[in-house]
Design a protein around this motif. Structure first.
Motif, PDB file in Angstrom:
ATOM      1  N   MET A  47       0.832  -1.203   0.000  1.00  0.00           N
ATOM      2  CA  MET A  47       0.000   0.000   0.000  1.00  0.00           C
ATOM      3  C   MET A  47       0.865   1.251   0.000  1.00  0.00           C
ATOM      4  O   MET A  47       0.549   2.248  -0.664  1.00  0.00           O
ATOM      5  N   VAL A  48       1.979   1.223   0.731  1.00  0.00           N
ATOM      6  CA  VAL A  48       2.919   2.358   0.729  1.00  0.00           C
ATOM      7  C   VAL A  48       3.515   2.543  -0.664  1.00  0.00           C
ATOM      8  O   VAL A  48       3.618   3.670  -1.182  1.00  0.00           O
ATOM      9  N   LEU A  49       3.893   1.435  -1.296  1.00  0.00           N
ATOM     10  CA  LEU A  49       4.446   1.495  -2.646  1.00  0.00           C
ATOM     11  C   LEU A  49       3.429   2.058  -3.633  1.00  0.00           C
ATOM     12  O   LEU A  49       3.762   2.874  -4.491  1.00  0.00           O
ATOM     13  N   ALA A  50       2.167   1.637  -3.496  1.00  0.00           N
ATOM     14  CA  ALA A  50       1.115   2.125  -4.390  1.00  0.00           C
ATOM     15  C   ALA A  50       0.940   3.634  -4.252  1.00  0.00           C
ATOM     16  O   ALA A  50       0.726   4.341  -5.253  1.00  0.00           O
ATOM     17  N   ALA A  51       1.038   4.138  -3.023  1.00  0.00           N
ATOM     18  CA  ALA A  51       0.919   5.581  -2.810  1.00  0.00           C
ATOM     19  C   ALA A  51       2.057   6.324  -3.513  1.00  0.00           C
ATOM     20  O   ALA A  51       1.841   7.376  -4.140  1.00  0.00           O
ATOM     21  N   TRP A  52       3.278   5.782  -3.443  1.00  0.00           N
ATOM     22  CA  TRP A  52       4.428   6.410  -4.114  1.00  0.00           C
ATOM     23  C   TRP A  52       4.241   6.424  -5.632  1.00  0.00           C
ATOM     24  O   TRP A  52       4.483   7.433  -6.292  1.00  0.00           O
ATOM     25  N   ILE A  53       3.773   5.303  -6.196  1.00  0.00           N
ATOM     26  CA  ILE A  53       3.541   5.223  -7.641  1.00  0.00           C
ATOM     27  C   ILE A  53       2.500   6.256  -8.064  1.00  0.00           C
ATOM     28  O   ILE A  53       2.655   6.941  -9.087  1.00  0.00           O
ATOM     29  N   ALA A  54       1.425   6.388  -7.277  1.00  0.00           N
ATOM     30  CA  ALA A  54       0.363   7.339  -7.611  1.00  0.00           C
ATOM     31  C   ALA A  54       0.880   8.774  -7.607  1.00  0.00           C
ATOM     32  O   ALA A  54       0.561   9.564  -8.511  1.00  0.00           O
ATOM     33  N   ILE A  55       1.696   9.123  -6.613  1.00  0.00           N
ATOM     34  CA  ILE A  55       2.254  10.491  -6.539  1.00  0.00           C
ATOM     35  C   ILE A  55       3.137  10.772  -7.744  1.00  0.00           C
ATOM     36  O   ILE A  55       3.051  11.840  -8.375  1.00  0.00           O
ATOM     37  N   GLU A  56       3.996   9.819  -8.091  1.00  0.00           N
ATOM     38  CA  GLU A  56       4.879   9.988  -9.252  1.00  0.00           C
ATOM     39  C   GLU A  56       4.069  10.098 -10.547  1.00  0.00           C
ATOM     40  O   GLU A  56       4.409  10.889 -11.442  1.00  0.00           O
ATOM     41  N   ALA A  57       3.009   9.319 -10.655  1.00  0.00           N
ATOM     42  CA  ALA A  57       2.187   9.355 -11.863  1.00  0.00           C
ATOM     43  C   ALA A  57       1.484  10.697 -12.021  1.00  0.00           C
ATOM     44  O   ALA A  57       1.416  11.255 -13.127  1.00  0.00           O
ATOM     45  N   ILE A  58       0.959  11.227 -10.929  1.00  0.00           N
ATOM     46  CA  ILE A  58       0.285  12.533 -10.981  1.00  0.00           C
ATOM     47  C   ILE A  58       1.270  13.624 -11.388  1.00  0.00           C
ATOM     48  O   ILE A  58       0.962  14.507 -12.208  1.00  0.00           O
ATOM     49  N   GLU A  59       2.480  13.548 -10.838  1.00  0.00           N
ATOM     50  CA  GLU A  59       3.502  14.537 -11.197  1.00  0.00           C
ATOM     51  C   GLU A  59       3.852  14.442 -12.683  1.00  0.00           C
ATOM     52  O   GLU A  59       4.012  15.447 -13.367  1.00  0.00           O
ATOM     53  N   ARG A  60       3.933  13.224 -13.201  1.00  0.00           N
ATOM     54  CA  ARG A  60       4.283  13.053 -14.612  1.00  0.00           C
ATOM     55  C   ARG A  60       3.139  13.491 -15.536  1.00  0.00           C
ATOM     56  O   ARG A  60       3.381  13.835 -16.691  1.00  0.00           O
ATOM     57  N   CYS A  61       1.917  13.490 -15.045  1.00  0.00           N
ATOM     58  CA  CYS A  61       0.800  13.995 -15.850  1.00  0.00           C
ATOM     59  C   CYS A  61       1.006  15.474 -16.179  1.00  0.00           C
ATOM     60  O   CYS A  61       0.626  15.952 -17.253  1.00  0.00           O
ATOM     61  N   PHE A  62       1.599  16.210 -15.237  1.00  0.00           N
ATOM     62  CA  PHE A  62       1.853  17.644 -15.450  1.00  0.00           C
ATOM     63  C   PHE A  62       3.178  17.891 -16.170  1.00  0.00           C
ATOM     64  O   PHE A  62       3.377  18.944 -16.763  1.00  0.00           O
ATOM     65  N   HIS A  63       4.096  16.938 -16.095  1.00  0.00           N
ATOM     66  CA  HIS A  63       5.394  17.069 -16.764  1.00  0.00           C
ATOM     67  C   HIS A  63       5.644  15.806 -17.595  1.00  0.00           C
ATOM     68  O   HIS A  63       6.391  14.922 -17.159  1.00  0.00           O
ATOM     69  N   PRO A  64       5.010  15.712 -18.769  1.00  0.00           N
ATOM     70  CA  PRO A  64       5.113  14.490 -19.587  1.00  0.00           C
ATOM     71  C   PRO A  64       6.548  14.182 -20.003  1.00  0.00           C
ATOM     72  O   PRO A  64       7.360  15.077 -20.216  1.00  0.00           O
ATOM     73  N   VAL A  65       6.846  12.876 -20.105  1.00  0.00           N
ATOM     74  CA  VAL A  65       8.148  12.399 -20.554  1.00  0.00           C
ATOM     75  C   VAL A  65       7.904  11.434 -21.706  1.00  0.00           C
ATOM     76  O   VAL A  65       7.015  10.581 -21.646  1.00  0.00           O
ATOM     77  N   THR A  66       8.692  11.562 -22.768  1.00  0.00           N
ATOM     78  CA  THR A  66       8.553  10.679 -23.927  1.00  0.00           C
ATOM     79  C   THR A  66       9.085   9.287 -23.581  1.00  0.00           C
ATOM     80  O   THR A  66      10.197   9.155 -23.072  1.00  0.00           O
ATOM     81  N   VAL A  67       8.278   8.285 -23.856  1.00  0.00           N
ATOM     82  CA  VAL A  67       8.668   6.913 -23.529  1.00  0.00           C
ATOM     83  C   VAL A  67       8.907   6.111 -24.805  1.00  0.00           C
ATOM     84  O   VAL A  67       8.471   6.497 -25.892  1.00  0.00           O
TER      85      VAL A  67
END
Length: 313
Positions: free
Chosen positions: A83-103
């Motif tokens: 659950m802690v890991l899931a929270a970290w992934i969610a925070i990183e994902a939200i941040e990347r929504c505002f700062h897109p990175v080409t994959v």
């Protein structure tokens, strides 16, 4: 079980290295989150392996039930960690929504395909042991990984076709939500066991009725049922019998009660106290006597109505 856990540890370690290296090369948060998720799986597998080893150790005078709860504790820690890991992934994902990175979608799909095979294999091996809450926590990890890596393949394909970079963090949020959903049930179940809760599948009114229906039982009270593991339950109770009941009749009575508990409720560890006089009860349970401190020593005061009991197993 230990051999399967060892094999799973080796495979997971190899896949963690692959997802991390190629995730960084592809600039894919979904792939990096898979590496993090699998790192937690590696820790979960290791913790479960230690718990299985501990559970096999015999009981001692210091731990009269042995280490049966080790697996429950491992499942609780594993689920909380997820659950802690899931929270970290969610925070990183939200941040990347505002700062897109080409994959790099093709690299994403290649590594994720290997993950589907590996996680699916491990989940399949663990399935037959998933009745144990410890192993079930790891099984949920691996099944979740199988689904989430399959989602990464779909995401990589969509990115390759549409060039929409937001799909990567959106997938990460979906993976995080799935992790939290699957982990919460295990947290609830293991916490219930650790807090000595009544087994969830057991109805206390049905159990009381089954015991009182035994010939020779007048009443049952001070009834407690708890779980040692997700599959092993214990019971203690006071049972009132008729005055003048002989020792032979008492032994037969206890055997009849144990037969009901064993065959109908799956309870094999019982402590049944036979008595002639009923205790004052609240919701079917006797209130424990308060100890009196006299000259630095604790004494239990039973009062003028107190009586001695004989314990029977």
């Amino acid at each position: 079980m230990q051999r399967i856990l060892k094999f799973s540890l080796v495979l997971t370690a190899m896949y963690i290295a692959a997802t991390l290296v190629f995730g960084l090369k592809a600039h894919s948060l979904a792939l990096i989150s898979e590496a993090g998720h699998n790192l937690s799986d590696f820790a979960a597998l290791g913790l479960s392996f230690v718990a299985v080893w501990l559970q096999s150790r015999p009981a001692t005078d210091e731990r009269t039930f042995g280490y049966q709860r080790a697996g429950v504790l491992a499942g609780f820690v594993n689920a909380l960690g997820l659950m802690v890991l899931a929270a970290w992934i969610a925070i990183e994902a939200i941040e990347r929504c505002f700062h897109p990175v080409t994959v790099e979608p093709h690299l994403m799909m290649s590594v994720a395909a290997a993950g589907v095979v590996m996680n699916g294999l491990i989940a399949g091996l663990l399935w037959k042991f998933s009745g144990d809450v410890n192993i079930r926590s790891v099984f949920v990890h691996m099944l979740g990984d199988t689904i989430s890596t399959a989602a990464v393949i779909v995401g990589g394909l969509l990115i390759a076709v549409t060039h929409m970079q937001w799909i990567d963090p959106a997938l990460s949020l979906l993976i995080a939500a799935m992790i939290i959903w699957s982990s919460w049930g295990i947290v609830r179940e293991t916490l219930h066991i650790l807090l000595e809760g009544t087994p969830r599948a057991l109805r206390m009114d049905e159990l009381r009725e089954a015991v009182t229906s035994v010939r020779g039982v007048r009443n049952v009270h001070d009834l407690h049922v708890w779980s040692l593991t997700s599959q092993s339950h214990a019971l203690s109770s006071h049972v009132c019998v008729d005055e003048g009941t002989s020792m032979e009749e008492c032994e037969a009575l206890i055997e009849r009660i144990n037969h009901q508990l064993r065959d109908h409720f799956g309870i094999h560890h019982t402590t049944i106290q036979l008595e002639l006089t009923e205790c004052a009860t609240i919701d079917g349970c006797c209130s424990p006597p308060e100890p009196e401190v006299i000259d630095g020593h604790s004494h239990h005061h039973h009062g003028p109505g107190g009586h001695d009991h004989a314990h029977s197993h």
